[in-house]
Design an enzyme around this catalytic site. Structure first.
Site, PDB file in Angstrom:
ATOM      1  CG  ASP A   1      54.997  62.711  35.801  1.00 56.07           C
ATOM      2  OD1 ASP A   1      54.521  62.444  34.802  1.00 56.07           O
ATOM      3  OD2 ASP A   1      54.793  63.383  36.253  1.00 56.07           O
TER       4      ASP A   1
ATOM      5  NE  ARG B   1      49.518  69.638  40.206  1.00 59.84           N
ATOM      6  CZ  ARG B   1      50.839  68.795  39.681  1.00 59.84           C
ATOM      7  NH1 ARG B   1      51.479  68.423  40.370  1.00 59.84           N
ATOM      8  NH2 ARG B   1      50.456  67.954  38.354  1.00 59.84           N
TER       9      ARG B   1
ATOM     10  CG  HIS C   1      58.212  64.485  34.347  1.00 64.50           C
ATOM     11  ND1 HIS C   1      58.933  64.078  35.381  1.00 64.50           N
ATOM     12  CD2 HIS C   1      57.473  65.266  34.865  1.00 64.50           C
ATOM     13  CE1 HIS C   1      59.111  64.552  36.125  1.00 64.50           C
ATOM     14  NE2 HIS C   1      57.714  65.496  36.253  1.00 64.50           N
TER      15      HIS C   1
ATOM     16  CE1 TYR D   1      58.083  69.410  39.107  1.00 61.36           C
ATOM     17  CE2 TYR D   1      56.205  69.660  39.373  1.00 61.36           C
ATOM     18  CZ  TYR D   1      57.765  69.638  39.842  1.00 61.36           C
ATOM     19  OH  TYR D   1      57.336  69.886  41.170  1.00 61.36           O
TER      20      TYR D   1
ATOM     21  CD  GLU E   1      61.912  67.261  35.467  1.00 65.44           C
ATOM     22  OE1 GLU E   1      61.810  67.508  33.813  1.00 65.44           O
ATOM     23  OE2 GLU E   1      60.444  68.004  35.358  1.00 65.44           O
TER      24      GLU E   1
ATOM     25  CE  LYS F   1      52.230  66.769  34.876  1.00 65.09           C
ATOM     26  NZ  LYS F   1      53.468  65.204  35.269  1.00 65.09           N
TER      27      LYS F   1
END
Length: 371
Positions: free
Chosen positions: A270, A15, A96, A94, A118, A75
């Site tokens: 995650d 991505r 996490h 993101y 998130e 990510k």
């Protein structure tokens, strides 16, 4: 503002943080966007398209990090990327963090302003930047499970939807949020027998109205989970504690009693996973076996359908990216409580309570750093 988009380097992560259309939108607001050459190639977005949208190409990641005031990714930063982050630089991606102590420590040391997709909230209490990837992962979870039920993949050799005269597989979905709802939608469509467990009775009531007797809804307890697992051929872990570590609802003892060759897909991995037997895997080596049960715990599932995922994610993230770039991060977060909920780490402080609790940091509320 200078905005940088590096190429993702996590294992088989295809991505990209911004599409050419989103680059054009930012440029039209007077911002400069630098994209690492080849960042979108894997999803069919060429360097030429980025240049046509007004973006500028950079030869390598270091050039992007050196120039950008805000880094837009998909990510979490990998170790080599952490070393490139600068104090005061905005990281929008993101993260996490509740399941990753070393990453948390690295971001604290960096002095960067870290906004996690998130944990950004919405007026309805939802998580609008997590939702599109939850939809993708939920739908993927069932097709992944169906593939791994096949004997050559290590499963018991079962067709998910069965055939006339042969019963379909039993799919158990733990959690009826965005992931779980999308998972059961695909499972029902493929002809499986579906059970969903959740503590929200109103949610179970709604699913009953939508799906009727095609889905069995059960109130989630240790006992109901254990009973469902005993007859399960597929288990989808779809539990979410926003920004926090997922609870371990499936114990090792429960897994030991499941059918040999059954498949477990932990979409909560995650955030640490909701099965005691879960550990992070990658698309390169996605599965492992515990007590005869196949586990699929890939931490970036949507990367397997990277083009769909990239466009779905950009649709959700561009509005906040514009707000941060147009107003600056201080004003944007001060004026928008929903975006402010996304601030996890800021200038060496942990500003998200669940992350601070998970790793023993002092929690400094976001409002206290917005000065």
């Amino acid at each position: 503002m200078w905005i940088g988009v590096p190429k993702e380097i996590k294992d088989q992560e295809y991505r990209v943080g911004l599409t050419p259309a989103c680059v054009r939108e930012l440029v039209s607001h007077g911002h400069a966007v630098m994209i690492q050459a080849g960042a979108g190639a894997a999803v069919g977005l060429s360097d030429r398209q980025y240049e046509a949208a007004g973006g500028q190409l950079a030869a390598d990641a270091m050039s992007v990090y050196d120039r950008a005031e805000m880094i837009v990714k998909v990510k979490e930063p990998q170790p080599s990327e952490l070393a490139l982050l600068k104090a005061g630089q905005i990281l929008y991606t993101y993260l996490h963090l509740a399941a990753d102590r070393s990453l948390t420590a690295g971001l604290v040391r960096s002095g960067a302003i870290c906004i996690a997709y998130e944990t950004v909230t919405g007026p309805d209490g939802g998580l609008p930047l997590l939702a599109p990837m939850s939809e993708v992962a939920g739908r993927m979870s069932v097709q992944v499970a169906a593939a791994h039920l096949e004997k050559p993949r290590g499963g018991m050799g079962l067709l998910l939807g069965g055939v006339p005269g042969v019963a379909p597989a039993h799919v158990v979905v733990i959690g009826a949020g965005v992931v779980g709802t999308n998972a059961l939608q695909i499972a029902v469509g493929m002809g499986a027998r579906v059970t969903v467990l959740d503590k929200n009775v109103d949610r179970l009531r709604h699913l009953s109205l939508v799906y009727g007797n095609r889905v069995t809804g059960l109130y989630s307890t240790t006992d109901s989970i254990e009973r469902a697992l005993l007859s399960a051929d597929v288990v989808i872990g779809a539990v979410l504690v926003p920004g926090g570590e997922a609870p371990k609802l499936v114990t090792r003892a429960m897994v030991a009693r499941m059918k040999a060759g059954s498949v477990m897909v932990d979409v909560a991995i995650d955030q640490g996973g909701c099965f005691e037997t879960s550990r992070p895997t990658s698309h390169t080596a996605p599965t492992y076996v515990v007590d005869g049960v196949l586990h699929y715990c890939v931490t970036n599932m949507p990367a397997a359908v990277a083009r769909t995922s990239t466009f779905a994610l950009n649709n959700a993230t561009i509005g906040y990216a514009l707000a941060i770039a147009d107003k600056g991060w201080l004003r944007a977060l001060a004026e928008d409580a929903y975006l402010r909920a996304g601030l996890n780490i800021c200038r060496g402080h942990v500003t998200y309570a669940a992350v601070a609790s998970a790793h023993g940091y002092m929690h400094v509320p976001a409002e206290e750093v917005l000065v």
